[in-house]
Design a protein around this motif. Structure first.
Motif, PDB file in Angstrom:
ATOM      1  N   LEU A  20       0.803  -1.227   0.000  1.00 47.82           N
ATOM      2  CA  LEU A  20       0.000   0.000   0.000  1.00 47.82           C
ATOM      3  C   LEU A  20       0.835   1.276   0.000  1.00 47.82           C
ATOM      4  O   LEU A  20       0.330   2.349  -0.335  1.00 47.82           O
ATOM      5  CB  LEU A  20      -0.932   0.014   1.221  1.00 47.82           C
ATOM      6  CG  LEU A  20      -2.049  -1.021   1.219  1.00 47.82           C
ATOM      7  CD1 LEU A  20      -2.747  -1.045   2.573  1.00 47.82           C
ATOM      8  CD2 LEU A  20      -3.042  -0.736   0.101  1.00 47.82           C
ATOM      9  N   SER A  21       2.097   1.182   0.405  1.00 50.93           N
ATOM     10  CA  SER A  21       2.959   2.358   0.504  1.00 50.93           C
ATOM     11  C   SER A  21       3.424   2.807  -0.874  1.00 50.93           C
ATOM     12  O   SER A  21       3.704   1.988  -1.753  1.00 50.93           O
ATOM     13  CB  SER A  21       4.176   2.063   1.376  1.00 50.93           C
ATOM     14  OG  SER A  21       3.759   1.777   2.681  1.00 50.93           O
ATOM     15  N   ALA A  22       3.525   4.109  -1.044  1.00 50.23           N
ATOM     16  CA  ALA A  22       3.967   4.671  -2.325  1.00 50.23           C
ATOM     17  C   ALA A  22       5.425   4.318  -2.610  1.00 50.23           C
ATOM     18  O   ALA A  22       5.789   4.018  -3.738  1.00 50.23           O
ATOM     19  CB  ALA A  22       3.787   6.184  -2.312  1.00 50.23           C
ATOM     20  N   ASN A  23       6.256   4.356  -1.574  1.00 49.30           N
ATOM     21  CA  ASN A  23       7.676   4.038  -1.717  1.00 49.30           C
ATOM     22  C   ASN A  23       8.021   2.864  -0.817  1.00 49.30           C
ATOM     23  O   ASN A  23       7.471   2.729   0.273  1.00 49.30           O
ATOM     24  CB  ASN A  23       8.543   5.250  -1.322  1.00 49.30           C
ATOM     25  CG  ASN A  23       8.270   6.450  -2.195  1.00 49.30           C
ATOM     26  OD1 ASN A  23       8.141   6.320  -3.405  1.00 49.30           O
ATOM     27  ND2 ASN A  23       8.167   7.618  -1.581  1.00 49.30           N
ATOM     28  N   GLU A  24       8.977   2.058  -1.267  1.00 50.62           N
ATOM     29  CA  GLU A  24       9.411   0.922  -0.474  1.00 50.62           C
ATOM     30  C   GLU A  24      10.140   1.420   0.775  1.00 50.62           C
ATOM     31  O   GLU A  24      11.018   2.270   0.699  1.00 50.62           O
ATOM     32  CB  GLU A  24      10.334   0.019  -1.291  1.00 50.62           C
ATOM     33  CG  GLU A  24      10.818  -1.179  -0.510  1.00 50.62           C
ATOM     34  CD  GLU A  24      11.769  -2.058  -1.299  1.00 50.62           C
ATOM     35  OE1 GLU A  24      12.286  -3.008  -0.716  1.00 50.62           O
ATOM     36  OE2 GLU A  24      12.001  -1.775  -2.490  1.00 50.62           O
ATOM     37  N   ASP A  25       9.769   0.884   1.921  1.00 51.72           N
ATOM     38  CA  ASP A  25      10.417   1.195   3.191  1.00 51.72           C
ATOM     39  C   ASP A  25      11.490   0.127   3.407  1.00 51.72           C
ATOM     40  O   ASP A  25      11.176  -1.034   3.670  1.00 51.72           O
ATOM     41  CB  ASP A  25       9.370   1.186   4.307  1.00 51.72           C
ATOM     42  CG  ASP A  25       9.912   1.633   5.640  1.00 51.72           C
ATOM     43  OD1 ASP A  25      11.124   1.452   5.892  1.00 51.72           O
ATOM     44  OD2 ASP A  25       9.118   2.152   6.440  1.00 51.72           O
ATOM     45  N   LYS A  26      12.755   0.514   3.278  1.00 54.55           N
ATOM     46  CA  LYS A  26      13.853  -0.455   3.330  1.00 54.55           C
ATOM     47  C   LYS A  26      13.933  -1.176   4.677  1.00 54.55           C
ATOM     48  O   LYS A  26      14.262  -2.352   4.718  1.00 54.55           O
ATOM     49  CB  LYS A  26      15.170   0.221   2.989  1.00 54.55           C
ATOM     50  CG  LYS A  26      15.220   0.671   1.535  1.00 54.55           C
ATOM     51  CD  LYS A  26      16.621   1.033   1.119  1.00 54.55           C
ATOM     52  CE  LYS A  26      16.671   1.584  -0.261  1.00 54.55           C
ATOM     53  NZ  LYS A  26      16.319   0.667  -1.315  1.00 54.55           N
ATOM     54  N   LYS A  27      13.621  -0.468   5.766  1.00 51.44           N
ATOM     55  CA  LYS A  27      13.688  -1.147   7.061  1.00 51.44           C
ATOM     56  C   LYS A  27      12.592  -2.216   7.155  1.00 51.44           C
ATOM     57  O   LYS A  27      12.818  -3.301   7.674  1.00 51.44           O
ATOM     58  CB  LYS A  27      13.609  -0.156   8.218  1.00 51.44           C
ATOM     59  CG  LYS A  27      12.282   0.500   8.406  1.00 51.44           C
ATOM     60  CD  LYS A  27      12.290   1.436   9.596  1.00 51.44           C
ATOM     61  CE  LYS A  27      10.902   2.001   9.737  1.00 51.44           C
ATOM     62  NZ  LYS A  27      10.752   3.370   9.790  1.00 51.44           N
ATOM     63  N   VAL A  28      11.409  -1.929   6.610  1.00 45.78           N
ATOM     64  CA  VAL A  28      10.332  -2.919   6.625  1.00 45.78           C
ATOM     65  C   VAL A  28      10.684  -4.083   5.707  1.00 45.78           C
ATOM     66  O   VAL A  28      10.408  -5.237   6.034  1.00 45.78           O
ATOM     67  CB  VAL A  28       8.970  -2.278   6.255  1.00 45.78           C
ATOM     68  CG1 VAL A  28       7.882  -3.332   6.122  1.00 45.78           C
ATOM     69  CG2 VAL A  28       8.564  -1.247   7.307  1.00 45.78           C
TER      70      VAL A  28
END
Length: 175
Positions: free
Chosen positions: A155-163
């Motif tokens: 759902l996030s617009a950008n990839e969250d590297k920590k996630v």
């Protein structure tokens, strides 16, 4: 063994810091939205529910925000619980209430509330993120955490590297 513990402690500390920053940001955004009005269209929930009294729910949401700003956590919880009873379609109030319940070590209640919010608003990434963190860290439900981290990323617009790293770690641990 000790380095694994230190790594986990460091990861936990980083996750908690990120969680606190997110909680503060979420509350600030909620307050700004309430003061200015929402400029975007709300996400339509898949499941339609009847709303008891949206005006009273809004008043209670504002009362909860004011109580939180004054440091009255119990007052904020009480007001937001009543607001949710009147309008369980408000993802921001559900999310804020869940974060306060987590703060009060009511992890199961927070997770149940977030799950309820996800049923009403399945495309709100923050609900998935918070449910994943509570499930992993406090309830040790790694399967549920993995599911919701993945949904958050989708759902996030950008990839969250920590996630992304947490997902890889959970997949490794669950194999």
């Amino acid at each position: 063994m000790v380095s694994d513990y230190c790594f986990f402690s460091l990861r936990l500390l980083k996750a908690l810091r990120a969680f606190c920053r997110f909680a503060a940001l979420s509350l600030s955004l909620t307050l700004a939205t309430l003061m200015v009005g929402c400029a975007t269209q709300p996400v339509e929930p898949k499941v339609k529910t009847t709303v008891g009294d949206p005006q009273q729910a809004l008043v209670l949401a504002q009362k909860g925000s004011a109580a939180y700003e004054q440091g009255d956590i119990s007052g904020a919880i009480e007001a937001w619980q009543r607001a949710v009873e009147l309008n369980h379609n408000d993802a921001a109030v559900l999310n804020n209430l869940a974060l306060l319940l987590k703060q009060k070590h009511r992890f199961k209640d927070a997770a149940e509330l977030l799950a309820k919010g996800i049923k009403q608003s399945p495309n709100v990434a923050d609900l998935h993120y918070n449910l994943a963190i509570i499930s992993e860290i406090y309830l040790l439900d790694l399967d549920r955490a993995l599911t919701h981290y993945k949904r958050y990323q989708a759902l996030s617009a950008n990839e969250d590297k920590k996630v992304t790293g947490w997902i890889a770690d959970l997949e490794r641990r669950l194999d």
